[in-house]
Every structure is written in C-alpha cells, then in structure tokens.
Motif scaffolding. Structure first.
Motif, PDB file in Angstrom:
ATOM      1  N   THR A   1       0.826  -1.202   0.000  1.00 49.27           N
ATOM      2  CA  THR A   1       0.000   0.000   0.000  1.00 49.27           C
ATOM      3  C   THR A   1       0.858   1.249   0.000  1.00 49.27           C
ATOM      4  O   THR A   1       2.086   1.197   0.155  1.00 49.27           O
ATOM      5  N   HIS A   2       0.204   2.401  -0.133  1.00 52.32           N
ATOM      6  CA  HIS A   2       0.885   3.686  -0.133  1.00 52.32           C
ATOM      7  C   HIS A   2       1.496   3.951   1.239  1.00 52.32           C
ATOM      8  O   HIS A   2       0.989   3.488   2.272  1.00 52.32           O
ATOM      9  N   ASN A   3       2.571   4.721   1.252  1.00 53.62           N
ATOM     10  CA  ASN A   3       3.280   4.994   2.511  1.00 53.62           C
ATOM     11  C   ASN A   3       2.396   5.715   3.519  1.00 53.62           C
ATOM     12  O   ASN A   3       2.517   5.506   4.734  1.00 53.62           O
ATOM     13  N   VAL A   4       1.500   6.591   3.035  1.00 48.95           N
ATOM     14  CA  VAL A   4       0.601   7.305   3.957  1.00 48.95           C
ATOM     15  C   VAL A   4      -0.323   6.323   4.670  1.00 48.95           C
ATOM     16  O   VAL A   4      -0.555   6.429   5.884  1.00 48.95           O
ATOM     17  N   ILE A   5      -0.847   5.346   3.924  1.00 49.89           N
ATOM     18  CA  ILE A   5      -1.714   4.330   4.524  1.00 49.89           C
ATOM     19  C   ILE A   5      -0.940   3.513   5.546  1.00 49.89           C
ATOM     20  O   ILE A   5      -1.461   3.165   6.618  1.00 49.89           O
ATOM     21  N   LYS A   6       0.307   3.205   5.226  1.00 49.67           N
ATOM     22  CA  LYS A   6       1.136   2.460   6.177  1.00 49.67           C
ATOM     23  C   LYS A   6       1.292   3.210   7.493  1.00 49.67           C
ATOM     24  O   LYS A   6       1.150   2.642   8.576  1.00 49.67           O
ATOM     25  N   VAL A   7       1.583   4.515   7.394  1.00 50.37           N
ATOM     26  CA  VAL A   7       1.776   5.325   8.597  1.00 50.37           C
ATOM     27  C   VAL A   7       0.494   5.376   9.415  1.00 50.37           C
ATOM     28  O   VAL A   7       0.508   5.212  10.651  1.00 50.37           O
ATOM     29  N   ILE A   8      -0.645   5.608   8.738  1.00 47.96           N
ATOM     30  CA  ILE A   8      -1.927   5.669   9.446  1.00 47.96           C
ATOM     31  C   ILE A   8      -2.219   4.341  10.139  1.00 47.96           C
ATOM     32  O   ILE A   8      -2.646   4.306  11.305  1.00 47.96           O
ATOM     33  N   ALA A   9      -1.983   3.242   9.427  1.00 47.67           N
ATOM     34  CA  ALA A   9      -2.264   1.923   9.989  1.00 47.67           C
ATOM     35  C   ALA A   9      -1.402   1.640  11.210  1.00 47.67           C
ATOM     36  O   ALA A   9      -1.895   1.193  12.250  1.00 47.67           O
ATOM     37  N   HIS A  10      -0.116   1.899  11.103  1.00 50.59           N
ATOM     38  CA  HIS A  10       0.798   1.594  12.207  1.00 50.59           C
ATOM     39  C   HIS A  10       0.603   2.523  13.398  1.00 50.59           C
ATOM     40  O   HIS A  10       0.949   2.153  14.530  1.00 50.59           O
ATOM     41  N   CYS A  11       0.047   3.716  13.172  1.00 49.33           N
ATOM     42  CA  CYS A  11      -0.133   4.677  14.265  1.00 49.33           C
ATOM     43  C   CYS A  11      -1.500   4.586  14.925  1.00 49.33           C
ATOM     44  O   CYS A  11      -1.689   5.136  16.015  1.00 49.33           O
ATOM     45  N   THR A  12      -2.463   3.929  14.281  1.00 46.48           N
ATOM     46  CA  THR A  12      -3.822   3.904  14.824  1.00 46.48           C
ATOM     47  C   THR A  12      -4.320   2.516  15.187  1.00 46.48           C
ATOM     48  O   THR A  12      -5.247   2.391  15.997  1.00 46.48           O
ATOM     49  N   SER A  13      -3.755   1.472  14.625  1.00 46.70           N
ATOM     50  CA  SER A  13      -4.322   0.134  14.800  1.00 46.70           C
ATOM     51  C   SER A  13      -3.445  -0.743  15.686  1.00 46.70           C
ATOM     52  O   SER A  13      -2.403  -1.251  15.255  1.00 46.70           O
ATOM     53  N   TYR A  14      -3.886  -0.940  16.934  1.00 45.59           N
ATOM     54  CA  TYR A  14      -3.172  -1.870  17.811  1.00 45.59           C
ATOM     55  C   TYR A  14      -3.532  -3.313  17.453  1.00 45.59           C
ATOM     56  O   TYR A  14      -2.782  -4.240  17.757  1.00 45.59           O
ATOM     57  N   THR A  15      -4.697  -3.525  16.797  1.00 49.35           N
ATOM     58  CA  THR A  15      -5.046  -4.885  16.371  1.00 49.35           C
ATOM     59  C   THR A  15      -4.119  -5.371  15.259  1.00 49.35           C
ATOM     60  O   THR A  15      -3.983  -6.587  15.055  1.00 49.35           O
ATOM     61  N   LEU A  16      -3.508  -4.441  14.526  1.00 47.13           N
ATOM     62  CA  LEU A  16      -2.532  -4.828  13.498  1.00 47.13           C
ATOM     63  C   LEU A  16      -1.400  -5.629  14.127  1.00 47.13           C
ATOM     64  O   LEU A  16      -1.027  -6.705  13.640  1.00 47.13           O
ATOM     65  N   TYR A  17      -0.856  -5.116  15.226  1.00 44.80           N
ATOM     66  CA  TYR A  17       0.261  -5.788  15.897  1.00 44.80           C
ATOM     67  C   TYR A  17      -0.213  -7.049  16.628  1.00 44.80           C
ATOM     68  O   TYR A  17       0.504  -8.051  16.678  1.00 44.80           O
TER      69      TYR A  17
END
Length: 585
Positions: A495-511
């Motif tokens: 995905t785009h780098n902006v989406i990556k940043v948003i995902a990693h900064c907002t989603s604790y379920t990702l980790y």
C-alpha cells in the motif's frame, strides 16, 4: 460499636443550641465584586454575573433566588471555587466549601451505610472506630437510619437528597452549598429538606447557602437570608423580613395573601418594568463596608484529607465491591464471552490444522480481535458516564486525587477484562485445534488480553471526551481502523506509505493480529494436514509470506501493543486533567 459511645457527639436534630466550638473557622462566606464572563457558541463574551457583593453569615440558612438564567448556579459554583470569577474574590480563602449538585448520583448498588462508610474512609484521616461513630452520627442526624441498609438505587427522592447531604457532612465542612435541593421533590419532602437545612445551620453554626427557583411561602419562612438575582445582577440581599419593605420603597406593593417570593420573582422578570429592576440593581452595587472578616484561614484546605495510598485502596475496594454486587452485568459479560467463544469454536471447528482452511482460520483470528475490541469498547462507553458523574461530584469536593481515581479504576477492571479475554481465547483456541504449544498459546492469550485492555481504555477516553450519544458514534468510528488495518484484508507492504503510517499509528489490532498469525503459522511449524488433491498453503510459511508477516518480531509486536495501552491511558489522564483539574481547589 455500642450506640452509647456516640453520646459525646452532637445530634443535629435533637440539639437546638448552637455549639461554641470554633475549630471549624465558622466565619461565614463573603464575596466582593464578583463578575463572570463566558463565551457563547458564537465566540462572543457574555456577562453572566455583574459586580456582585454579599455576605452569608454562619449559623443561618441563606437562599439565592431568581428566574431561570439569572445566574444562581453560576454564583454558587463561584462560591464553591469550581468557577474562577473574571473579577472579584471570595473570602475567606482556605475554607472548606462543599457543593451538592442538583442531581444526586451514587454507585447504585451500594447501600446508604456502605456509601457513607466509603466516604468516611476517604474524607476522614482517623481510626476506623472514629469513622464508624461519624457515620452513625450522620445517619441519625439526617434521619437515614431506617434506610441505611437500602441500596442507593432504591432510595426515594427525599432520601437521596438527604444522603447527598450526609456524604458531605462526614468531614463537617463549615460551608455547605446546595443547588436546587428541592427540585424533583414533592411538597412535603421539599419542606422536610429545607427544615433539615435550617436545623443544620443553626445547631452547629454552619453556613448553608442554597439556590431555590421558586420557594413556597412556608419554605420562605424557614429561610433567614434572601439573595435575589436578575440577569446576573443583585436586586436584594438581606433578611426575608426586609424583602417586601425594600420593594415597597420603590412603589411595589405585594398583594395580600400573595407569596412574597413569587412577587419578587415577578419583579426580577421585569413584570413591573425594567426601570425598577435597574434601580434595585444600582442600589445593591454598593460595596459592603469593611468588617472584621478574615481574608484567609490559618488552616488551609488543600486537596484530599487522606494519603494517596488510602485513596487508592478505598477506591479500589469500592470499585471491586460494586463490580461484585452488580452481579447481573458481571455475569452477563462472562457468559457472553463463553457463548460467543463456543459459537466460534463450533463454526471454525478443527480449522487450525487444516491446510484447506487457512484463509478461514485467518478470518477466525480477525473475528477474535473484533469481538474482543467491541465487547470491551462499547460496554465501557455505555457505563462510564455514571462513573464520570460520581467522579465529578466527589472530585470537586476534594474526596480524592485524579491520580488515585484513575489508577484504582484501571486496576479494578483489570481482572475481569483479563479473565474474559483468557477464557474466550482459550475456548476458541482449543476447539479450533490451533498448535498445541505452550509458547504459541501464551502469546495468543497475551495478544488477546492486550487487545481487550486497549479497547477498554479507548472506551474510557471516548467517554471522557464526549457525551453518551456522541460517544457511541465515536466508539464505532474508532473501531474502523482496527478492523480495516488488522493485516488480513490489506497487505500493508503493497500500500501507499501514507496508509502504512496511518495503519501503524492507529491500529493496535494490526500488531496483535501479526503476533497471533506469526506465532500460529511460524516457528518452523511443520506442514499442515490436507485432505484435498492440492493445498497451496500446506506450508505455513507461504501464508505468512502472503500476508507479509515475519515470525521474528513477535516480541516487538507485543511491546508496541503495550505501548498503545500506555499511550491511550496517558491521553485519557491528560484529558481528564485538562477538563476537571479546575474542579478541585
């Protein structure tokens, strides 16, 4: 403890002579030049209170009356120290002044005796025996003995009013401020409430000030002083007997058999002309003559009376006790987790070791994350407003510090949230035949627990920032990035780098999802069972490569989830500090 041991303590209702004890600093309350400016929705500054002067002496019951919007509650908040005036001052400084709000809020499952016992433990730095004596004295004085064993949720309106007064009388403050104490009560209960306030003011020389929107003639007879407001300006201050003569000097004659308070409110509303209102207000703007009145008491009331450890331990015990007593809610939460776990276990039965069901098993882990998210987030948003209301009442009256409340609240709800996450994840884990390895099971459980705690903390943050209705919308909105960016639906590496940043900064379920998937399908797990002719994901490594997940950073994932937990709680604490710090002098 024997009731006879309560003898030396005064009974507020049986004794009719003022006590001569001067240990409270009974000097009344005086205010000079009070003005209050606020900004409306358009950003314009509006004057709520205008150059108010007054003196409410000790040993008397004083009432602030006036039409709606006249500034009664605003003046009461300024006197209590909850609102800082734009100009002027309230004397003496360092004086205990307790405000009892119009709405009576308590932990509903506590009995009246339990609520008072908790209040005594928080407000009195004294031995247990002395606190019990104080509780019994207040119960007897406010005629609450018969309903001492009744839960707060089952008390009548009059009993709730008296209990709210009793909670603040535990530490014997010299000044008691009440906002609309008769509102919501029938005539008889209202009369009893005002008569009680009159007795409390006279028997122990307390300064009691209340706002009353429209007192009846009989209630007016129980009041010693009247402070009449109209549009933030004072029209009369002094004894009740001087009210009609003052109005009569301006050519305003109260009709015979007419309630003097109703007539005064008619004048304040401008029914007899705005010129009369202006003349009355101008006459009352004369500054009080200097009197023998202390500017500051020797013993200042700075914050809570007990230590941080005492506050924390009492609040923790109370929260745990409320949780245990509220059996329906607690048992319902546990049963819902068990039932949903069984439903998921039956639906995805034995999918964990089936190479043809790898995608379905990945969806199962998403379902696990989303259920733990919303089962902790939504109930917290729904139940926290009542806790917040109780907190604001107690915190504003210096029962405890914000730090003690927040830490006790977090620790109290930790066991139930952890237990529910563990039992839910365990049932799903074993029914779906996930890897029978201790480390894989432990990491999956840890990820699930941290997801639940993060969601619960987010619920407190949402409940602190906004109202219940808006909170439900924001709670659902905050769950969107947790669902979209969990790592199953979108491969973030492409995905785009902006989406990556948003995902990693907002989603604790990702980790959390990454940690679960990496543990279940990593660690050199052998090939999966395949009943079909060909299974592409028979090698677990291929599924990890497909999702863009590596099994080397599981510890980092867990550390980041824990970091999210700390960040959300620090944000919540900061918001509460910003919103409520001014409530405690």
């Amino acid at each position: 403890m024997d009731e006879n041991q309560d003898g030396p303590l005064p009974d507020l209702l049986s004794s009719k002579q003022p006590t001569t004890d001067q240990s409270w600093g009974k000097v009344g309350i005086k205010f000079e030049g009070i003005s209050l400016l606020v900004r409306n929705a358009k950003g314009e500054r509006k004057e709520i209170l205008s150059n108010l002067h007054g003196l409410f002496p000790c040993g008397q019951l004083s009432a602030i009356i006036g039409p709606s919007g006249s500034g009664k509650s605003s003046l009461l908040e300024v006197l209590a120290g909850l609102q800082k005036p734009s100009k002027g001052c309230v004397l003496p400084q360092g004086q205990k002044r307790r405000l009892i709000a119009q709405e009576c809020v308590f932990p509903e499952v506590l009995t009246a005796y339990e609520a008072l016992t908790m209040a005594a433990a928080l407000k009195l730095d004294a031995p247990v025996a002395d606190r019990r004596v104080a509780v019994r004295r207040v119960l007897r004085s406010l005629n609450l003995t018969q309903c001492a064993a009744t839960q707060c949720g089952s008390l009548s309106g009059g009993q709730r009013k008296r209990l709210s007064i009793a909670l603040e009388l535990i530490d014997e403050p010299p000044v008691l401020l009440l906002d609309e104490p008769t509102t919501g009560l029938d005539y008889v209960s209202g009369m009893r409430c005002v008569r009680l306030l009159q007795d409390l003011s006279r028997t122990e020389s307390r300064t009691i000030v209340c706002t009353i929107h429209q007192p009846s003639a009989l209630i007016l007879e129980l009041i010693d002083n009247i402070y009449l407001l109209a549009s933030g300006r004072c029209l009369h201050k002094g004894s009740v007997d001087s009210l009609l003569p003052k109005l009569g000097s301006f050519g305003l004659s109260c009709p015979k058999y007419h309630n003097p308070a109703d007539f005064a409110l008619d004048v304040a509303c401008g029914e007899h002309g705005s010129e009369v209102v202006d003349l009355l207000a101008q006459q009352q703007e004369i500054v009080l003559a200097p009197a023998d009145f202390p500017c500051e008491l020797d013993k200042k009331d700075k914050g809570p009376a007990t230590s941080f450890f005492t506050q924390f331990s009492v609040l923790l015990r109370r929260s745990l006790f409320v949780m245990v007593q509220d059996r329906v809610l607690t048992v319902t939460k546990i049963l819902v987790h068990i039932v949903i776990a069984i439903v998921l276990g039956v639906t995805f039965y034995n999918f964990g070791h089936d190479a043809a069901r790898v995608f379905n098993n990945g969806a199962l882990l998403v379902c696990l994350q989303i259920f733990l998210l919303f089962s902790n987030l939504i109930p917290t948003v729904l139940t926290f407003p009542l806790e917040k209301a109780v907190f604001k009442r107690e915190f504003s009256n210096c029962w405890y510090s914000l730090e003690a409340f927040y830490l006790a609240r977090f620790v109290a709800y930790l066991p139930l949230s952890t237990f529910n996450s563990i039992i839910f994840t365990s049932i799903v884990y074993w029914m779906t035949n996930q890897p029978l390895q201790v480390d894989a099971f432990f990491i999956t459980i840890t990820s699930a627990v941290l997801t639940g705690l993060n969601a619960q903390s987010m619920g407190i943050l949402v409940g602190t920032v906004t109202s219940l209705v808006n909170g439900l919308f924001l709670a659902s909105l905050s769950g969107i990035p947790q669902f979209v960016f969990c790592g199953y639906f979108i491969t973030l590496s492409t995905t785009h780098n902006v989406i990556k940043v948003i995902a990693h900064c907002t989603s604790y379920t990702l980790y959390s999802y990454h940690a679960m998937v990496a543990t279940i399908y990593g660690q050199d797990r052998p090939k999966l069972h395949c009943d079909d002719f060909y299974c592409y994901f028979r090698s677990p490594k291929k599924f990890l490569d497909f999702l863009g997940v590596t099994d080397e950073g599981v510890g980092v994932d867990l550390a980041i989830i824990f970091g999210f937990l700390l960040a959300i709680n620090l944000a919540t604490y900061s918001v509460m500090k910003y919103k409520y710090a001014h409530l405690q002098r």
